[in-house]
Design an enzyme around this catalytic site. Structure first.
Site, PDB file in Angstrom:
ATOM      1  N   LYS A  14       0.822  -1.217   0.000  1.00  0.00           N
ATOM      2  CA  LYS A  14       0.000   0.000   0.000  1.00  0.00           C
ATOM      3  C   LYS A  14       0.854   1.264   0.000  1.00  0.00           C
ATOM      4  O   LYS A  14       0.557   2.208  -0.726  1.00  0.00           O
ATOM      5  CB  LYS A  14      -0.932   0.029   1.220  1.00  0.00           C
ATOM      6  CG  LYS A  14      -1.912  -1.130   1.284  1.00  0.00           C
ATOM      7  CD  LYS A  14      -2.893  -0.963   2.433  1.00  0.00           C
ATOM      8  CE  LYS A  14      -2.261  -0.996   3.803  1.00  0.00           C
ATOM      9  NZ  LYS A  14      -1.824  -2.327   4.255  1.00  0.00           N
ATOM     10  N   ARG A  89      -9.636   0.633   9.084  1.00  0.00           N
ATOM     11  CA  ARG A  89      -9.214  -0.736   9.385  1.00  0.00           C
ATOM     12  C   ARG A  89     -10.248  -1.487  10.200  1.00  0.00           C
ATOM     13  O   ARG A  89     -10.055  -2.656  10.510  1.00  0.00           O
ATOM     14  CB  ARG A  89      -7.924  -0.689  10.187  1.00  0.00           C
ATOM     15  CG  ARG A  89      -6.692  -1.135   9.394  1.00  0.00           C
ATOM     16  CD  ARG A  89      -5.515  -0.842  10.289  1.00  0.00           C
ATOM     17  NE  ARG A  89      -4.335  -1.582  10.053  1.00  0.00           N
ATOM     18  CZ  ARG A  89      -3.274  -1.077   9.412  1.00  0.00           C
ATOM     19  NH1 ARG A  89      -3.334   0.106   8.842  1.00  0.00           N
ATOM     20  NH2 ARG A  89      -2.175  -1.783   9.342  1.00  0.00           N
ATOM     21  N   ARG A 128      11.701  -6.565   5.202  1.00  0.00           N
ATOM     22  CA  ARG A 128      11.641  -5.127   5.516  1.00  0.00           C
ATOM     23  C   ARG A 128      12.190  -4.872   6.920  1.00  0.00           C
ATOM     24  O   ARG A 128      12.848  -3.866   7.168  1.00  0.00           O
ATOM     25  CB  ARG A 128      10.190  -4.631   5.408  1.00  0.00           C
ATOM     26  CG  ARG A 128      10.065  -3.127   5.598  1.00  0.00           C
ATOM     27  CD  ARG A 128       8.661  -2.636   5.317  1.00  0.00           C
ATOM     28  NE  ARG A 128       7.751  -2.899   6.416  1.00  0.00           N
ATOM     29  CZ  ARG A 128       6.445  -2.661   6.395  1.00  0.00           C
ATOM     30  NH1 ARG A 128       5.887  -2.175   5.305  1.00  0.00           N
ATOM     31  NH2 ARG A 128       5.694  -2.910   7.427  1.00  0.00           N
ATOM     32  N   ARG A 134      11.697  -0.797  11.984  1.00  0.00           N
ATOM     33  CA  ARG A 134      10.373  -0.805  12.611  1.00  0.00           C
ATOM     34  C   ARG A 134      10.290  -1.916  13.643  1.00  0.00           C
ATOM     35  O   ARG A 134      10.570  -3.074  13.342  1.00  0.00           O
ATOM     36  CB  ARG A 134       9.291  -0.996  11.539  1.00  0.00           C
ATOM     37  CG  ARG A 134       8.756   0.309  11.026  1.00  0.00           C
ATOM     38  CD  ARG A 134       7.747   0.109   9.951  1.00  0.00           C
ATOM     39  NE  ARG A 134       6.556  -0.627  10.370  1.00  0.00           N
ATOM     40  CZ  ARG A 134       5.435  -0.643   9.672  1.00  0.00           C
ATOM     41  NH1 ARG A 134       5.355   0.012   8.530  1.00  0.00           N
ATOM     42  NH2 ARG A 134       4.397  -1.320  10.096  1.00  0.00           N
ATOM     43  N   ARG A 145      -0.206  -9.128  13.406  1.00  0.00           N
ATOM     44  CA  ARG A 145      -0.806  -8.077  12.563  1.00  0.00           C
ATOM     45  C   ARG A 145      -1.689  -8.693  11.480  1.00  0.00           C
ATOM     46  O   ARG A 145      -2.763  -8.177  11.163  1.00  0.00           O
ATOM     47  CB  ARG A 145       0.299  -7.223  11.924  1.00  0.00           C
ATOM     48  CG  ARG A 145       0.831  -6.159  12.886  1.00  0.00           C
ATOM     49  CD  ARG A 145       2.229  -5.706  12.551  1.00  0.00           C
ATOM     50  NE  ARG A 145       2.348  -5.124  11.238  1.00  0.00           N
ATOM     51  CZ  ARG A 145       3.497  -5.005  10.570  1.00  0.00           C
ATOM     52  NH1 ARG A 145       4.622  -5.439  11.113  1.00  0.00           N
ATOM     53  NH2 ARG A 145       3.529  -4.457   9.384  1.00  0.00           N
TER      54      ARG A 145
HETATM   55  P1  ADP Z   1       1.097  -2.402   8.080  1.00  0.00           P
HETATM   56  O1  ADP Z   1      -0.125  -2.231   7.235  1.00  0.00           O
HETATM   57  O2  ADP Z   1       2.320  -2.742   7.286  1.00  0.00           O
HETATM   58  O3  ADP Z   1       0.880  -3.300   9.266  1.00  0.00           O
HETATM   59  P2  ADP Z   1       0.922   0.348   9.034  1.00  0.00           P
HETATM   60  O4  ADP Z   1       2.111   1.209   8.929  1.00  0.00           O
HETATM   61  O5  ADP Z   1      -0.264   0.689   8.207  1.00  0.00           O
HETATM   62  O6  ADP Z   1       1.504  -1.062   8.723  1.00  0.00           O
HETATM   63  O7  ADP Z   1       0.455   0.231  10.560  1.00  0.00           O
HETATM   64  C1  ADP Z   1       1.335  -0.128  11.595  1.00  0.00           C
HETATM   65  C2  ADP Z   1       0.572  -0.254  12.913  1.00  0.00           C
HETATM   66  O8  ADP Z   1      -0.061   0.991  13.240  1.00  0.00           O
HETATM   67  C3  ADP Z   1      -0.578  -1.269  12.921  1.00  0.00           C
HETATM   68  O9  ADP Z   1      -0.144  -2.587  13.202  1.00  0.00           O
HETATM   69  C4  ADP Z   1      -1.488  -0.686  14.019  1.00  0.00           C
HETATM   70  O10 ADP Z   1      -1.002  -0.992  15.306  1.00  0.00           O
HETATM   71  C5  ADP Z   1      -1.357   0.797  13.814  1.00  0.00           C
HETATM   72  N1  ADP Z   1      -2.390   1.338  12.890  1.00  0.00           N
HETATM   73  C6  ADP Z   1      -2.176   1.885  11.662  1.00  0.00           C
HETATM   74  N2  ADP Z   1      -3.324   2.286  11.099  1.00  0.00           N
HETATM   75  C7  ADP Z   1      -4.307   1.984  11.987  1.00  0.00           C
HETATM   76  C8  ADP Z   1      -5.711   2.125  12.003  1.00  0.00           C
HETATM   77  N3  ADP Z   1      -6.378   2.680  10.974  1.00  0.00           N
HETATM   78  N4  ADP Z   1      -6.401   1.699  13.092  1.00  0.00           N
HETATM   79  C9  ADP Z   1      -5.777   1.153  14.145  1.00  0.00           C
HETATM   80  N5  ADP Z   1      -4.450   0.969  14.193  1.00  0.00           N
HETATM   81  C10 ADP Z   1      -3.713   1.376  13.146  1.00  0.00           C
END
Ligand code: ADP
Length: 194
Positions: A14, A89, A128, A134, A145
């Site tokens: 994404k 999400r 990654r 991270r 996740r």
């Molecule tokens: P990825 O999709 O690779 O897991 P992101 O960078 O989108 O990574 O998100 C990393 C973390 O941030 C998630 O595992 C969650 O803990 C938090 N997070 C991100 N976006 C949201 C969201 N819309 N609602 C709740 N938690 C979120």
């Protein structure tokens, strides 16, 4: 205005595809992951709260994320449109986004879901983790996740599908091929600026 949700599990690409889309179509990028990591690195109260969840691979509570998004949309009133990356999400987040956009006399036009097999996701994220720094890119947290994605985020795709907005795109072709397929869908709504 044109508003796009880029949807898909962790590691589906994404972030990479958002970069391509936002420059090609002059859209504003809203990534909740990036916004949350920024709060964490600045040690804000929101960041400190969010970090507890992120480090365990769990979703941050809806009210925290929704509050953050609302301000972000207001920051760029003249935007040509937004790409929402990693948001919504959960179903409550999707409902909140609909309300925020309705208030601005706009809506989500299109949801593009990147489909990538699970073994490929894990491979990409572990890789990654060796370079990203991270703290949530370890195999244990990655598995959590992906579990959260299936339990809480997948239903969001069903919601958009019921509204006729969801399109699936194969996400394990090359970056260029995937971008081409995504563009074909976006071009039905918006012309490229580049
Ligand atoms: P990825 O999709 O690779 O897991 P992101 O960078 O989108 O990574 O998100 C990393 C973390 O941030 C998630 O595992 C969650 O803990 C938090 N997070 C991100 N976006 C949201 C969201 N819309 N609602 C709740 N938690 C979120």
């Amino acid at each position: 205005m044109f508003n796009l949700v880029l949807f898909g599990p962790p590691g589906s690409g994404k972030g990479t595809q958002s970069e391509n889309i936002l420059t090609t179509y002059d859209l504003q990028h809203i990534s909740t992951g990036d916004l949350l990591r920024d709060e964490v690195s600045r040690h804000t109260p929101l960041g400190t709260e969010a970090k507890k969840y992120m480090d365990q691979g769990m979703l941050v509570p809806d009210e925290v994320v929704i509050g953050m998004i609302s301000g972000k949309i207001d920051d760029t009133p003249d935007a040509r449109g937004f790409i929402f990356d990693g948001f919504p999400r959960t179903r409550p987040q999707a409902d909140a986004l609909d309300k925020l956009l309705e208030f601005k006399n706009t809506k989500i036009h299109l949801v593009l879901a990147l489909d990538v097999p699970e073994h490929e996701l894990i491979k990409r994220l572990v890789h990654r983790g060796t370079t990203s720094g991270r703290s949530d890119d370890t195999e244990e947290v990655i598995t959590k996740r992906i579990k959260e994605y299936h339990a809480k985020t997948k239903p969001v795709a069903d919601y958009y599908n019921e509204h006729g907005k969801l399109e699936h795109v194969i996400g394990d072709h090359t970056i260029e091929e995937t971008f081409k397929t995504l563009s074909k869908h976006i071009n039905k709504y918006l012309l490229p600026v580049t």
